[in-house]
Design an enzyme around this catalytic site. Structure first.
Site, mmCIF file in Angstrom:
data_model
loop_
_atom_site.group_PDB
_atom_site.id
_atom_site.type_symbol
_atom_site.label_atom_id
_atom_site.label_comp_id
_atom_site.label_asym_id
_atom_site.label_seq_id
_atom_site.Cartn_x
_atom_site.Cartn_y
_atom_site.Cartn_z
ATOM 1 N N ALA A 148 -40.388 10.644 -2.920
ATOM 2 C CA ALA A 148 -39.033 11.328 -3.400
ATOM 3 C C ALA A 148 -39.716 12.350 -4.771
ATOM 4 O O ALA A 148 -40.012 12.726 -5.193
ATOM 5 C CB ALA A 148 -37.648 10.700 -3.154
ATOM 6 N N GLU A 170 -43.141 6.401 3.439
ATOM 7 C CA GLU A 170 -41.524 6.246 4.490
ATOM 8 C C GLU A 170 -41.638 7.113 5.612
ATOM 9 O O GLU A 170 -41.759 6.565 7.161
ATOM 10 C CB GLU A 170 -40.558 5.801 3.353
ATOM 11 C CG GLU A 170 -40.788 4.846 2.836
ATOM 12 C CD GLU A 170 -39.532 4.759 2.808
ATOM 13 O OE1 GLU A 170 -39.048 5.361 1.562
ATOM 14 O OE2 GLU A 170 -38.623 3.789 1.968
ATOM 15 N N GLY A 192 -41.212 7.437 -0.464
ATOM 16 C CA GLY A 192 -41.270 8.250 0.254
ATOM 17 C C GLY A 192 -41.764 8.981 1.257
ATOM 18 O O GLY A 192 -41.604 8.855 2.848
ATOM 19 N N GLU A 216 -42.405 2.047 -6.106
ATOM 20 C CA GLU A 216 -41.127 2.219 -6.338
ATOM 21 C C GLU A 216 -40.484 1.760 -7.675
ATOM 22 O O GLU A 216 -39.914 2.021 -7.962
ATOM 23 C CB GLU A 216 -40.300 2.240 -5.787
ATOM 24 C CG GLU A 216 -39.859 3.865 -4.858
ATOM 25 C CD GLU A 216 -40.955 3.737 -3.320
ATOM 26 O OE1 GLU A 216 -41.931 2.690 -3.534
ATOM 27 O OE2 GLU A 216 -41.167 4.194 -1.914
HETATM 28 N N1 T1G Z 1 -41.652 14.035 -7.814
HETATM 29 C C1 T1G Z 1 -41.588 15.028 -8.477
HETATM 30 N N2 T1G Z 1 -42.285 15.753 -9.732
HETATM 31 C C2 T1G Z 1 -43.606 14.521 -9.586
HETATM 32 C C3 T1G Z 1 -43.808 13.265 -8.689
HETATM 33 C C4 T1G Z 1 -42.513 13.428 -7.672
HETATM 34 N N3 T1G Z 1 -42.062 12.068 -7.324
HETATM 35 N N4 T1G Z 1 -44.820 13.446 -8.656
HETATM 36 C C5 T1G Z 1 -45.296 14.008 -9.974
HETATM 37 N N5 T1G Z 1 -44.808 14.524 -9.796
HETATM 38 C C6 T1G Z 1 -44.952 15.811 -10.414
HETATM 39 C C7 T1G Z 1 -44.877 15.633 -12.407
HETATM 40 O O1 T1G Z 1 -44.130 15.132 -13.379
HETATM 41 C C8 T1G Z 1 -46.234 16.329 -12.712
HETATM 42 O O2 T1G Z 1 -45.156 17.589 -12.965
HETATM 43 C C9 T1G Z 1 -47.119 16.879 -11.625
HETATM 44 O O3 T1G Z 1 -45.962 16.512 -10.296
HETATM 45 C C10 T1G Z 1 -48.448 16.549 -11.175
HETATM 46 O O4 T1G Z 1 -48.366 15.019 -11.535
HETATM 47 C C11 T1G Z 1 -37.360 6.831 -0.855
HETATM 48 C C12 T1G Z 1 -37.714 7.180 -3.613
HETATM 49 C C13 T1G Z 1 -48.620 11.707 -7.201
HETATM 50 C C14 T1G Z 1 -50.874 9.908 -7.935
HETATM 51 O O5 T1G Z 1 -43.686 7.267 -8.189
HETATM 52 O O6 T1G Z 1 -47.863 8.774 -9.005
HETATM 53 O O7 T1G Z 1 -39.721 8.031 -3.139
HETATM 54 O O8 T1G Z 1 -45.719 17.760 -15.730
HETATM 55 O O9 T1G Z 1 -49.436 14.897 -13.376
HETATM 56 O O10 T1G Z 1 -52.555 13.404 -11.909
HETATM 57 O O11 T1G Z 1 -38.407 4.939 -1.301
HETATM 58 O O12 T1G Z 1 -47.873 12.344 -9.643
HETATM 59 O O13 T1G Z 1 -46.482 19.821 -13.623
HETATM 60 O O14 T1G Z 1 -44.699 19.915 -14.082
HETATM 61 O O15 T1G Z 1 -48.664 12.946 -12.591
HETATM 62 O O16 T1G Z 1 -52.971 14.270 -9.980
HETATM 63 C C15 T1G Z 1 -42.414 7.404 -5.116
HETATM 64 C C16 T1G Z 1 -45.204 9.620 -8.988
HETATM 65 C C17 T1G Z 1 -41.445 7.928 -5.682
HETATM 66 C C18 T1G Z 1 -45.348 8.825 -7.667
HETATM 67 C C19 T1G Z 1 -50.661 12.999 -8.686
HETATM 68 N N6 T1G Z 1 -43.503 8.200 -5.577
HETATM 69 N N7 T1G Z 1 -46.520 10.352 -9.050
HETATM 70 O O17 T1G Z 1 -51.156 12.109 -10.027
HETATM 71 O O18 T1G Z 1 -50.487 14.250 -10.847
HETATM 72 S S1 T1G Z 1 -39.601 7.141 -5.681
HETATM 73 C C20 T1G Z 1 -44.044 7.929 -7.149
HETATM 74 C C21 T1G Z 1 -47.782 9.876 -8.753
HETATM 75 C C22 T1G Z 1 -39.410 7.308 -4.043
HETATM 76 C C23 T1G Z 1 -38.701 6.335 -2.026
HETATM 77 C C24 T1G Z 1 -38.152 6.782 -3.419
HETATM 78 C C25 T1G Z 1 -48.377 10.825 -9.258
HETATM 79 C C26 T1G Z 1 -49.434 11.217 -7.696
HETATM 80 P P1 T1G Z 1 -45.839 18.667 -14.271
HETATM 81 P P2 T1G Z 1 -49.787 14.021 -12.377
HETATM 82 P P3 T1G Z 1 -51.811 13.271 -10.761
#
Ligand code: T1G
Length: 658
Positions: free
Chosen positions: A72, A114, A111, A134
């Site tokens: 998400a 999912e 997500g 999450e």
């Molecule tokens: N949403 C919004 N922005 C995100 C994002 C996300 N999920 N993931 C990364 N970014 C942005 C981050 O802030 C940065 O922005 C840029 O992307 C590069 O990220 C319904 C509710 C995917 C392994 O927890 O683990 O799904 O600083 O530096 O090192 O059940 O990003 O450039 O402006 O980390 O290559 C669950 C979180 C969400 C994944 C890539 N997903 N992200 O790593 O890049 S909750 C996560 C990561 C959800 C559902 C629920 C990592 C990455 P900026 P980065 P990276």
């Protein structure tokens, strides 16, 4: 009939292309394909198009770039909901009468996973990773993950994945049944072939599967183990409860429970704190003045001083693939240092963190010497010798004569002034600080000290090296103790004020451990040893402000030989490694209060926590005012990653702002 050459645009981030009678839907929302409103709307339209176009017999969903879908869009949390929600999109995928295949080209997280679970088949690139992070954001999967995952892989694997938040690679995903295939050739070609094989067959919906059986006792043991490790955090326990319920509840019941739990946790203090930490870590990488600075290339690195700290730093460098030359003052010490490093590598091998090939490669990259001139080829040298200015100055002056003038010199000092050290060298512009935290091969935090004369390239090189080591680099200006130890000193001062006012060490420690600190302050002081702080207080005594409140209890302990855990006695007594309250300390505290005419009062744990968090935050504001720290969230990251501050509280600056 969809024109085979027609490419369709469903939104700015979702496009479609007909490959024969298969509609290939590509998600393209850089940088990580977060499931933003725009992406969800585009995917919704693509599914509607597939349903209504008789020429389409199947759908393949894939991602552009390094992610399938990274979950998400966390930036949307706390904002008004925009339809379609991710659960609605997920349900629409699964409800499709035409087979939907997820071609997982990269990370499929939260997500994103999912979405893959709702597809009727999953094929992944060999380098893909799938997971449910999450709980690291203080929430639970909110689009069916807790109910679909167990129906594919069983409750035990599901509880492990969802409870720890750790992703699995394609091989493991295939092994547990999370994906049905790993692409042998081109992912899209293999996905199209899979689509053809499913054409005309009834779709198999994940929600209609019966969860493979898991031994309930093992499931409960796993839940207990993960819950214990996640001390104080709500999400892991809730997420695992939901996943385990898939073996007893109907899909509809489980989904309803999941939705309620997700919404409740998403607005919780812990989730807000962990989202703060997530974005703080990304902000920390944006260092003012270094945006367009190219770090120097680093291949060969030297470490001077192979004691506990130096060996830890050396191991971190070897683990990251660098060639390393370790230097000690004489051959026996160099040999001992080599043995220490190989012992850590051996432990990494035994624990499975590395395999035999890694071990051999890393060991082959290690050389140790007592001849400083053998460091001549190094691109960067880190000193981790005894924290004494004379010793460090002499070493850097000798290194000036050995290494190239553009090679970087980094000091690991915790308390000495790196600017003063740099001023004694021939090339102060190449001197920086890299303050590692012990054990340096384990602790993520590295304070990158921006010395006054250091060039931006020198600082950028140190910062890039820390990132390459898998560390969390935080840039700090020069002051005594930099960010972390400055905050920790304020924390210690307030803890001793509380002691004088009426609280006891065990009460203060209990309050902070209940708050979520890994250890209470007095237990930490004993673990670190009291003599270094005592020596500093004696050094500062002549210039101490006579008007400033000074607590002498710690001095009384040190004078009585109570120097901490290593000496068997400090704030506590230690027998057979067990920490016990010592009435002699209670008596010393009472005497110290009486000598100052202080009448002790009972102090509630709420006040203890409030005052200690407040003291850290006040010191943090001072560091911001002095531009030692660039932003408040950097201070939070330092305390979380270097001093055991609970991430689910967000750090002292975040906590104090609530
Ligand atoms: N949403 C919004 N922005 C995100 C994002 C996300 N999920 N993931 C990364 N970014 C942005 C981050 O802030 C940065 O922005 C840029 O992307 C590069 O990220 C319904 C509710 C995917 C392994 O927890 O683990 O799904 O600083 O530096 O090192 O059940 O990003 O450039 O402006 O980390 O290559 C669950 C979180 C969400 C994944 C890539 N997903 N992200 O790593 O890049 S909750 C996560 C990561 C959800 C559902 C629920 C990592 C990455 P900026 P980065 P990276």
């Amino acid at each position: 009939m969809v024109d085979v050459t027609t490419s369709l645009t469903f939104s700015d981030t979702v496009s479609g292309k007909a490959e024969g009678d298969v509609l290939v839907v590509t998600l393209n929302n850089p940088p990580v394909n977060a499931a933003s409103a725009e992406l969800r709307q585009g995917l919704w339209r693509a599914l509607d198009h597939a349903r209504s176009d008789n020429a389409v017999s199947a759908v393949v969903i894939t991602g552009a770039g390094k992610s399938f879908v990274a979950g998400a869009d966390i930036k949307e949390f706390g904002k008004p909901q925009v339809d379609p929600t991710l659960p609605a999109v997920v349900e629409k995928i699964e409800a499709s009468e035409k087979p939907v295949i997820a071609a997982i080209n990269g990370v499929a997280l939260g997500g994103g996973c999912e979405i893959a679970l709702a597809a009727h088949a999953r094929i992944a690139h060999s380098k893909a990773k799938l997971g449910f992070p999450e709980v690291k954001l203080g929430i639970v999967p909110g689009a069916g993950g807790t109910q679909r995952l167990p129906r594919l892989v069983g409750c035990l694997e599901a509880v492990e994945m969802i409870g720890t938040g750790k992703p699995v690679n394609a091989e493991k995903a295939f092994g547990i049944g999370l994906i049905g295939a790993i692409a042998k050739g081109d992912l899209l070609s293999d996905a199209l072939a899979l689509a053809q094989s499913l054409k005309g067959k009834p779709v198999l919906r994940t929600s209609e599967r019966i969860a493979p059986r898991s031994d309930q006792a093992t499931v409960q043991n796993t839940i207990a183990k993960i819950t214990l490790k996640a001390k104080g955090q709500m999400a892991p326990g809730e997420a695992m409860r939901l996943a385990a319920s898939a073996s007893t509840l109907s899909f509809t019941q489980g989904l309803s429970d999941e939705r309620e739990t997700f919404l409740r946790l998403r607005d919780s203090d812990q989730a807000k704190a962990l989202r703060h930490v997530f974005f703080a870590e990304r902000d920390a990488a944006k260092v003012d003045g270094l945006e367009h600075v190219e770090p120097l290339p680093l291949n060969k690195i030297g470490v001077c001083g192979l004691g506990l700290m130096g060996a830890g730093i050396a191991t971190a460098l070897l683990s990251a693939g660098y060639e390393l030359i370790g230097y000690e003052r004489d051959e026996p010490a160099a040999e001992a240092g080599k043995a220490r490093i190989l012992d850590i590598l051996g432990k990494n091998l035994k624990s499975g963190r590395i395999d035999q090939a890694d071990f051999e490669r890393q060991a082959a990259n290690l050389a140790t010497t007592a001849k400083l001139r053998e460091l001549a080829p190094c691109d960067l040298v880190i000193e981790a010798v005894f924290d004494d200015m004379t010793i460090k100055t002499e070493l850097f002056q000798k290194l000036d004569l050995v290494i190239r003038s553009d090679a970087i010199l980094a000091t690991n000092t915790s308390y000495l002034d790196p600017d003063a050290l740099a001023a004694e060298t021939a090339h102060p512009e190449r001197v920086i600080g890299l303050h590692f935290f012990s054990p340096a091969n384990i602790m993520r935090l590295v304070e990158v000290v921006r010395c006054a004369q250091a060039t931006p390239q020198a600082v950028a090189t140190g910062f890039a090296l820390a990132k390459k080591l898998g560390k969390l680099p935080i840039v700090t200006g020069v002051c005594e103790g930099f960010i972390g130890n400055s905050i920790f000193s304020a924390y210690r001062r307030e803890a001793e004020f509380l002691l004088e006012d009426g609280a006891l060490p065990q009460e203060i420690d209990a309050a902070m451990e209940d708050y979520g600190m890994a250890m209470g302050p007095f237990a930490v002081f004993d673990l670190a040893g009291l003599e270094i702080a005592w020596a500093r207080r004696k050094r500062e005594a002549p210039t101490r402000d006579p008007e400033a409140r000074y607590v002498d209890i710690a001095d009384r302990l040190c004078e009585a030989g109570r120097l901490g855990q290593k000496s068997g006695r400090g704030w506590y007594s230690y027998e057979a490694g067990k920490r016990t309250v010592d009435s002699a300390v209670t008596e010393m505290i009472a005497q110290s209060r009486a000598a100052k005419g202080i009448t002790p009062r009972a102090i509630a744990s709420e006040e203890i926590v409030k005052r200690l968090i407040g003291a850290m935050a006040d010191e943090g504001k001072t560091l911001l005012d002095k531009a030692i720290a660039a932003r408040a969230s950097d201070i939070d990251l330092v305390m979380i990653n270097g001093y055991g501050f609970p991430a689910y509280r967000g750090g002292p600056m975040f906590a104090a702002s609530r």
